[in-house]
Design a protein around this motif. Structure first.
Motif, PDB file in Angstrom:
ATOM      1  N   PRO A 149      20.542  -7.771  24.982  1.00 47.13           N
ATOM      2  CA  PRO A 149      21.869  -7.359  25.472  1.00 47.13           C
ATOM      3  C   PRO A 149      22.737  -6.808  24.363  1.00 47.13           C
ATOM      4  CG  PRO A 149      21.283  -9.528  26.311  1.00 47.13           C
ATOM      5  CD  PRO A 149      20.257  -9.173  25.268  1.00 47.13           C
ATOM      6  N   ARG A 150      23.585  -5.857  24.697  1.00 47.54           N
ATOM      7  CA  ARG A 150      24.550  -5.330  23.726  1.00 47.54           C
ATOM      8  C   ARG A 150      25.443  -6.474  23.277  1.00 47.54           C
ATOM      9  NH1 ARG A 150      25.782  -1.117  27.919  1.00 47.54           N
ATOM     10  NH2 ARG A 150      24.072   0.343  27.705  1.00 47.54           N
ATOM     11  N   GLY A 151      25.772  -6.474  22.021  1.00 45.16           N
ATOM     12  CA  GLY A 151      26.650  -7.517  21.504  1.00 45.16           C
ATOM     13  C   GLY A 151      25.923  -8.713  20.950  1.00 45.16           C
ATOM     14  N   CYS A 152      24.624  -8.836  21.183  1.00 41.88           N
ATOM     15  CA  CYS A 152      23.854  -9.937  20.613  1.00 41.88           C
ATOM     16  C   CYS A 152      23.428  -9.549  19.201  1.00 41.88           C
ATOM     17  CB  CYS A 152      22.604 -10.218  21.446  1.00 41.88           C
ATOM     18  SG  CYS A 152      22.906 -11.152  22.930  1.00 41.88           S
ATOM     19  N   THR A 181      22.114  -3.091  31.007  1.00 38.34           N
ATOM     20  CA  THR A 181      22.123  -4.029  29.885  1.00 38.34           C
ATOM     21  C   THR A 181      22.206  -5.438  30.443  1.00 38.34           C
ATOM     22  OG1 THR A 181      23.120  -4.611  27.750  1.00 38.34           O
ATOM     23  CG2 THR A 181      24.633  -4.018  29.529  1.00 38.34           C
ATOM     24  N   ARG A 223      29.005 -15.191  27.726  1.00 33.98           N
ATOM     25  CA  ARG A 223      30.250 -15.432  28.464  1.00 33.98           C
ATOM     26  C   ARG A 223      30.128 -14.982  29.920  1.00 33.98           C
ATOM     27  NH1 ARG A 223      36.258 -13.333  26.773  1.00 33.98           N
ATOM     28  NH2 ARG A 223      37.339 -14.573  28.320  1.00 33.98           N
ATOM     29  N   ALA A 251      21.795 -15.781  25.811  1.00 34.50           N
ATOM     30  CA  ALA A 251      21.666 -14.398  26.280  1.00 34.50           C
ATOM     31  C   ALA A 251      20.447 -13.728  25.651  1.00 34.50           C
ATOM     32  CB  ALA A 251      22.934 -13.606  25.993  1.00 34.50           C
ATOM     33  N   LYS A 252      20.291 -13.919  24.361  1.00 38.22           N
ATOM     34  CA  LYS A 252      19.195 -13.277  23.634  1.00 38.22           C
ATOM     35  C   LYS A 252      17.836 -13.834  24.081  1.00 38.22           C
ATOM     36  CE  LYS A 252      17.961 -12.156  18.868  1.00 38.22           C
ATOM     37  NZ  LYS A 252      18.375 -12.277  17.477  1.00 38.22           N
ATOM     38  N   THR A 308      26.263 -10.844  28.558  1.00 44.55           N
ATOM     39  CA  THR A 308      26.547 -11.694  27.403  1.00 44.55           C
ATOM     40  C   THR A 308      26.563 -13.148  27.855  1.00 44.55           C
ATOM     41  OG1 THR A 308      28.913 -11.619  27.787  1.00 44.55           O
ATOM     42  CG2 THR A 308      27.976  -9.890  26.351  1.00 44.55           C
TER      43      THR A 308
END
Length: 105
Positions: free
Chosen positions: A101-104, A62, A67, A89-90, A65
């Motif tokens: 990415p996971r969390g986006c 992945t 951060r 990130a996106k 993020t």
């Protein structure tokens, strides 16, 4: 499955336009993807982030993020937002030819 054409090559993408097969990405595609995301030209700092994103994806499955990018890529969060204003990130993941990415969101 949707497709997109970059640098005269048709590639499979998801419904948001992210590559589903990162191995199909090539560096010449990045400039076109970036322009479609509103980035006129890719600088060395952009490439630093793009290469970091691809390496992280290859190692972990992945993309990082924002951060994590800010802490480990060598590019500050503030600069990430200057380089990729619509979401570092996106947008960087899309330009780098990796899945979102996971969390986006």
């Amino acid at each position: 499955m949707p497709t997109a054409t970059y640098a005269d090559t048709t590639v499979p993408v998801d419904d948001e336009g992210f590559f589903t097969d990162p191995d199909r990405w090539t560096e010449p595609m990045a400039g076109q993807i970036a322009r479609e995301a509103g980035i006129e030209a890719l600088t060395e700092q952009h490439w630093k982030v793009i290469r970091f994103m691809r390496a992280e994806y290859a190692a972990k499955g992945t993309g990082p993020t924002v951060r994590v990018l800010g802490k480990t890529s060598g590019v500050s969060v503030k600069e990430l937002y200057q380089l990729f204003p619509k979401g570092p990130a996106k947008t960087a993941a899309k330009v780098a030819g990796i899945p979102k990415p996971r969390g986006c969101i």
